[in-house]
Design a protein around this motif. Sequence first.
Motif, mmCIF file in Angstrom:
data_model
loop_
_atom_site.group_PDB
_atom_site.id
_atom_site.type_symbol
_atom_site.label_atom_id
_atom_site.label_comp_id
_atom_site.label_asym_id
_atom_site.label_seq_id
_atom_site.Cartn_x
_atom_site.Cartn_y
_atom_site.Cartn_z
ATOM 1 N N THR A 211 0.910 -1.316 0.020
ATOM 2 C CA THR A 211 0.119 -0.136 0.055
ATOM 3 C C THR A 211 0.866 1.193 -0.106
ATOM 4 O O THR A 211 0.517 2.307 -0.704
ATOM 5 N N HIS A 215 0.539 4.322 -2.415
ATOM 6 C CA HIS A 215 0.282 5.573 -2.004
ATOM 7 C C HIS A 215 1.251 6.539 -2.624
ATOM 8 O O HIS A 215 1.104 7.600 -2.904
ATOM 9 N N SER A 240 -5.789 5.180 0.642
ATOM 10 C CA SER A 240 -4.791 4.112 0.890
ATOM 11 C C SER A 240 -4.898 3.470 1.998
ATOM 12 O O SER A 240 -4.905 2.224 2.338
#
Length: 458
Positions: A211, A215, A240
């Motif tokens: 993630t 992001h 996110s």
Amino acid sequence: MESTQDELAQPILLPKQYSSSPEPVSSELEEVLSNTDLSYFRRIGSATLIELNILFRLAGPAVVVYLLNNVTSMSTQIFCGHLGNLELAASALGNNGIQIFSYGLMLGMGSAVETLCGQAYGAHKFDMLGVYLQRSTILLTATGIPLMIIYIFSKDLLLLLGESTEIASAAAIFVYGLIPQIFAYATNFPIQKFLQAQSIVFPSAYISAATLCVHLLLSWLAIYKLGLGLLGASLILSLSWWIIVVAQFVYILVSDRCKYTWTGFSLQAFSGLWEFLKLSTASAVMLCLETWYYQILVLIAGLLENAEIALDSLSICMTISGWVFMIAVGFNAAASVRVSNELGAGHPKSASFAVIVVTSTSFIIAVFLAILVMLLRHVMSYVFTGGTTVADAVSDLAPFLAVSIVLNGIQPVLSGVAVGCGWQAFVAYVNVGCYYVVGIPLGSLLGFKFDLGVKVIN
């Protein structure tokens, strides 16, 4: 909390299909500590090796999860900081001043899952873990509604607290994009504690790492290529967190490791909500009193003379402290899991020994990091901003930051022990005395009356 206590007190009657259920808490440590045939030093040495092995398998991935989640949030602040000092001050006030309000509340309420799931897992009441997860998610989602109202009126609140119109307006734009994040927190923390209670931490680490990469890419596109500024930065941050939530829940649904602890949605989640709320509230007060303390420091810094530089330098120090604090929070999670599992399994000696080992380990790591901060005090601010004025201010604050890091290496771990034992209310009283009776009044007095500025606030 009569309902939750009764659920844990029920006889443990596992049917045959539980024969391949999650591995019970090991009694090896308890056996070593109780073995009087061994000398004292040999018992302690063997027990230390056993506990360190368990601890780092728990704390290592947990530290990675909290660090990566924190870096995901802080990277947004770094992106905004390179837009200018106003954007850095606005994102710092929004991130550390407003967002941490809901973070502390949601994480605190979620720690009720940590206590109950940890003890239920140690007692082999596997089916109750999914019920506790659902109860907590219901309560936290409901709590998110009044928090959303606070976010909507954040500009008025900041102006009421004395912040400048320019900073308050910019911070409010950033905060509006964080509204979806509130409800991501409401789901994420119960899921996270549900997994940690079963010593399932590596999947969350992998999800958080993936993630973070997504992001960073999306933030770069939104802020620098699409020119979406503060609002775009915070919206990407909210997205996110929702990616983390969805990915973790998918893991629970498909993983064999959760097939006995997650048996699907249940109406039982709506029973015993009041008793669960009382424990969640005690947990929230315990942690909120700590996280809100840092939030208040940021707000106070915004009232000082030359507020922009004060906010920038303090926010950089608090960001660095926050990164280190995440290490202690990882050990906090490990301590809570170890203590609650061992108490649930009826291993008191193992529980007390785990407290000693985890606290000592976290303290040693904190001392090392404090030394590192002092060595890098002249250059560490350039990660956030290129201004030499801010860099000099951060360098002046470095000794105070180092002391804070050492203390934060101990306190969160002891809070984790309290969570594992269900002593949240006691810790809340301690936090009130230390932070609010002594810390804030003394810092405000020295900062304003004696004109010592942001140093004493830090």
